[in-house]
Design an enzyme around this catalytic site. Structure first.
Site, short mmCIF file in Angstrom:
data_model
loop_
_atom_site.label_atom_id
_atom_site.label_comp_id
_atom_site.label_asym_id
_atom_site.label_seq_id
_atom_site.Cartn_x
_atom_site.Cartn_y
_atom_site.Cartn_z
N THR A 71 -3.95 -0.66 2.03
CA THR A 71 -2.94 0.38 1.80
C THR A 71 -1.46 -0.32 2.28
O THR A 71 -0.30 0.25 1.66
CB THR A 71 -3.46 1.31 2.83
OG1 THR A 71 -4.45 1.98 2.47
CG2 THR A 71 -2.33 2.68 3.03
N SER A 199 -7.73 -6.22 -0.07
CA SER A 199 -8.33 -5.98 1.20
C SER A 199 -9.65 -6.54 1.60
O SER A 199 -10.46 -6.74 1.00
CB SER A 199 -8.21 -4.18 1.08
OG SER A 199 -9.16 -3.88 2.21
N CYS A 325 -12.91 16.04 -0.06
CA CYS A 325 -13.11 17.36 0.39
C CYS A 325 -11.88 17.48 1.47
O CYS A 325 -11.85 17.07 2.74
CB CYS A 325 -14.24 17.60 1.30
SG CYS A 325 -14.56 19.12 1.82
#
Ligand code: PLP
Length: 388
Positions: A71, A199, A325
């Site tokens: 990120t 990563s 979700c």
């Protein structure tokens, strides 16, 4: 039995990684920027890690910026490049709808600062065509960010061709290679990109570690302001033990990549074939040839993938859906939607991602248990629908 088929979410650290991280936590507490011997030893550890990471992606160690993960690397590449180009007349960023949120939300943040963005949709194959990409490039394009391998479907983009088109238009090309590094050979030279993110925890390294490779000469404004670490490109005291773990993971990946890829792709293909043959109403999402070896994304007609995920979890099997979700509403995968799949199909798709420690027995177990679970869940969902 617990079976882990969610390697694209994260992977277990190799024992060699655990060993070096815990040993250096105890022995190398020096600050790598300090002039004294403690600092110099810590710096030597970082230099080793930088060399190991560079070797995995065919790069020069001086072009590696150590970060806290994929990120941060994506943020540094895209924000850093955009900020460095802010005084030029070019104001456009080109990307795809299948990128990770680390890329998509960074570009959205730049749009709020006056940048414009073209977000390309893809064909059902999940592979961008060079024609569609070429059509998005113009004299206003400053930065391009197209991922190497996708985290949900595993498809690999023709990055070398795309990067060469971007160069013809004078645009800087970043690729998020978080899901390809450690799984397939990655060479920054062959890809011809300007910046590449990776990563650690996706290939057996520690979480909270990553790197951005930046071609020498490319200007980036550091997104983290502070000290002059990482040649002034990333402020903050480096986490020496964890980054040493990333280096060891990179070294192990380079040594075992070909064998692991061969073994894992055979297991993935077996799982896929068994599911397609024994469970009706199933299909593989995305191109099956241009894919990383460990990933398959399969849709199950008439079934909420979330309920199958939970049923599998109760059997000790960990897989994943592409959906997130958020605040109680189940969003269908933005990746499958950007590939033009209807939201119903995006909602009934599951990702199985294998890794170095996946065994044949585990694959046989999962393939054996799935048909019964799917039949049961489909029956339940038909009954629930009839009662509504
Ligand atoms: N990019 C891709 C394609 C990913 O799959 C991920 C992790 O899921 C990231 C970026 C973010 O990496 P990290 O978890 O190291 O921040």
């Amino acid at each position: 039995m617990r079976i882990y088929l969610d390697y694209n979410a994260t992977s277990p650290p190799a024992p060699e990684v655990v060993e070096i991280v815990s040993r250096l936590m105890a022995t190398e507490f020096g600050n790598a920027s300090s002039v004294h011997a403690f600092g110099q030893r810590a710096k030597a550890v970082l230099d080793d890690a930088r060399g190991q990471i560079a070797a995995l992606i065919d790069a020069d160690p001086s072009e590696i910026v150590l970060t806290s993960g994929g990120t941060e690397a994506d943020n540094l590449a895209i924000r850093g490049a955009a900020e460095a180009l802010e005084r030029t007349p070019r104001r456009k960023i080109v990307t795809t709808g299948i990128e990770h949120e680390a890329v998509l939300n960074t570009i959205k943040a730049l749009e709020r600062r006056g940048w414009s963005a073209t977000t390309l949709t893809l064909p059902e194959t999940g592979v961008l065509t060079t024609d569609a990409f070429r059509a998005a490039l113009d004299r206003d394009t400053a930065v391009v960010s197209v991922m190497h391998a996708n985290n949900e479907v595993g498809t690999i983009q023709p990055v070398a061709q795309l990067a060469s088109l971007a160069r013809e238009h004078g645009a800087l090309f970043h690729t998020d290679a978080v899901q390809s590094v450690g799984k397939i050979p990655v060479s920054v030279k062959q890809l011809g990109v300007d910046a590449l993110s990776l990563s650690g925890h996706k290939f057996g390294g520690p979480k909270g570690t990553g790197a951005l490779w930046i071609r020498r000469g490319v200007r980036l404004v550091s997104t983290m302001t502070g000290g002059r670490q990482e040649r002034n490109r990333r402020a903050g005291t480096e986490n020496v033990p964890l980054l040493a773990g990333l280096g060891v993971a990179a070294q192990l990946a380079a040594a075992h990549l070909a064998n692991t890829a061969r073994r894992v792709s055979a297991l993935r293909d077996r799982l896929e074939e068994r599911i397609l043959a024994t469970v009706d109403g199933t299909a593989v999402n995305g191109d099956r040839s241009a894919r990383v070896p460990n990933t398959t994304n399969i849709s199950f007609d008439g079934l909420e993938a979330e309920s199958l995920l939970i049923a599998l979890d109760l059997e000790g099997i960990a897989v994943s859906t592409g959906s997130a979700c958020s605040s109680g509403s189940l969003e269908p995968s933005h990746v499958l939607r950007a590939m033009g799949l209807p939201s119903s199909r995006a909602r009934n798709s599951l990702r199985f991602s294998l890794g170095a420690s996946t065994t044949e027995t585990e694959i046989e177990f999962v393939a054996g248990i799935l048909p019964g679970l799917v039949t049961k869940l489909r029956r339940l969902s038909r009954t629930a629908a009839a009662l509504r």
